[in-house]
Design an enzyme around this catalytic site. Sequence first.
Site, PDB file in Angstrom:
ATOM      1  N   GLU A 129      -6.785 -12.479  -4.654  1.00 37.12           N
ATOM      2  CA  GLU A 129      -6.166 -11.873  -3.473  1.00 37.12           C
ATOM      3  C   GLU A 129      -4.879 -12.612  -3.034  1.00 37.12           C
ATOM      4  O   GLU A 129      -3.843 -11.995  -2.872  1.00 37.12           O
ATOM      5  CB  GLU A 129      -7.220 -11.876  -2.350  1.00 37.12           C
ATOM      6  CG  GLU A 129      -6.820 -11.249  -1.054  1.00 37.12           C
ATOM      7  CD  GLU A 129      -6.775  -9.730  -1.070  1.00 37.12           C
ATOM      8  OE1 GLU A 129      -6.919  -9.105  -2.126  1.00 37.12           O
ATOM      9  OE2 GLU A 129      -6.553  -9.162   0.006  1.00 37.12           O
ATOM     10  N   THR A 150       1.009   5.676   0.755  1.00 42.59           N
ATOM     11  CA  THR A 150       0.571   4.317   0.450  1.00 42.59           C
ATOM     12  C   THR A 150      -0.937   4.223   0.255  1.00 42.59           C
ATOM     13  O   THR A 150      -1.452   3.169  -0.089  1.00 42.59           O
ATOM     14  CB  THR A 150       1.084   3.320   1.519  1.00 42.59           C
ATOM     15  OG1 THR A 150       0.915   1.987   1.013  1.00 42.59           O
ATOM     16  CG2 THR A 150       0.340   3.463   2.827  1.00 42.59           C
TER      17      THR A 150
END
Length: 588
Positions: free
Chosen positions: A425, A576
């Site tokens: 991440e 998005t």
Amino acid sequence: MALLRRYGVYMGISVLILYLLYTLSFPYDYSKDGPQRPASPDSPPRYDWGRVAVDHPVQSLIPLPTGEPLPLPKIQFDFQEEDANAKKIRETRREEVKKVFLRSWKNYRAKAWMHDELKPISGGWQDTFGGWAASLIDALDTLFIMGFHEEFRSAMKDVEQIDFSYVRMNEINVFETTIRHLGGLLSAYELSKEEVLLRKAKEIGHILLLAFDTPNHMPKTRWDAHRKANGERQTADPKVLLAELGSLTMEFTKLSQLTGDSQWYSAVAHITKLLEREQDHTKLPGMWPITVDLHKQSFSEDRSFTLGSMADSAYEYLGKMYALLGGLEPAYKNMYDKAMSTAIKHALYRPMVPDDLDLLMPGHVSVEGHPMIDPEMQHLACYAGGMFALGSKIFSIPEHLDVGRKITNACVWAYKASPAGIMPEVSHLYACPFIDPSYPCHWNETLWSKAVASRASSTDDVDPTTNIASLRLPPGFVEIRDRRYILRPEAIESVFILWRITGQQQWQAAAWDMFTAIEKATRTEFGNAALADVSADTPAKTDSQESFWMAETLKYFYLTFEEPGVVSLDEWVFNTEAHPFRLPKRKG
Ligand SMILES: *[C@@H]1O[C@H](CO)[C@@H](O)[C@H](O)[C@H]1NC(C)=O
């Protein structure tokens, strides 16, 4: 994609504290959801939204631009007939992706239906977005695109039942609801023409518009809908995240295009005018800071800039809006040009990695006198590869294709470098001083270990190689701040766009490696689960499957192995949350 509800908690405090949290807190939580406390789960209040008073009626609506859409340059590669062998491999891979999707979908249907998310390990459910069936709405267009038409039709009567008059959360995140619920409904409508979808999109669109009912018509991005429904007046907030402000345009515009009612377009066109006006008056002219003051409409305080988390899709939407409006609104081109040239100068860095690969990555910039870049690598920021590649085509800027390719390659490299074959991440790399490839950026193990030691605040007498082993850092990684993988789409999103734009098979190969690594590590009985630590050989799983798994990640994998004419980038543009919207038809 963006950001991070957890930061909402801190919205009221100063930029300094926000920045400190941003740099010091860990593990970072960039997940787009973080469960919110329900207002009262058993008997949520119910509102008649049509009767909620508007305190600040908009005096002059900004209409959609009119005129013949301009001929945009061709975006996709000119694909020729593939050979029989390539076709066979591609179709086998495509079917594998479909199977994985169907497992998640069927279990969502069986175990979590009408709730926001399936819990993929326990087979339970959770409501993270207000209980308006987020996974159902988010996955509808993927179902349709993959050809599960029966499943799609049978979901329609349940979509009809989703009741937006109930509000189960204290606060509605206007951005998340716009990209997932409004975006998902609009996209599924454009694909299928099922009227119920447009009707539901209008319902949620009317509710969202009430968040704009402030004296300056700027939205409450974290919106207490209960207070509004109970007749309280509201004003825009002094601290708003850029992504949450700048990523409402595509969905509101598409709703206006489909209904012929310009009130939605007008609401976001006001935001665009503000972004345009303020673009040169920030601490890093050309880019907008991570937080902005919507109350004073001032963008000049915050010193933090990034293409990554909390800003991301505000930049992503510039080129996409230009295309969605058929090239008839030059503001988006001007803003893209300025923002990207500033970003290339100040917000990208070239990491030093083994084999001297020529890579780029967006970092975090703070402006104290001059702009200084921190070489952070966020999985979320991988979307920028696709953004530059798409921008290079839409605006005919060949250098941007190169930038997009190098960013996407950095993400592919980071997947390969991790023991589980999946990028973490948030991590840090070592930045070479110049991004220009004519300057050397040779892999140097000494420099790398020194950087590791200094990030780990180790003293010089600690043997850095012991450190690297104990920190479980693949060569090139200087720190891994958040080792999770939460089923995110941004890397495959950019790989998909690069494949469709260049036609180079290396991107399909990279996609397949990513897919097999993800499926192997995340597969559960009921679906696919987030991972706690991708730097373990067998990462532990957590009981979460975000709605973007079926909406985005699997859709982009699928489309990478589907025929390039299906959802062609010359006819569609993705929001998005990976919901495709149809581009205006040009004549000729
Ligand atoms: C690596 O960097 C160190 C420190 O700058 C330098 O002394 C050394 O010569 C470099 N090694 C190589 C192989 O270039």
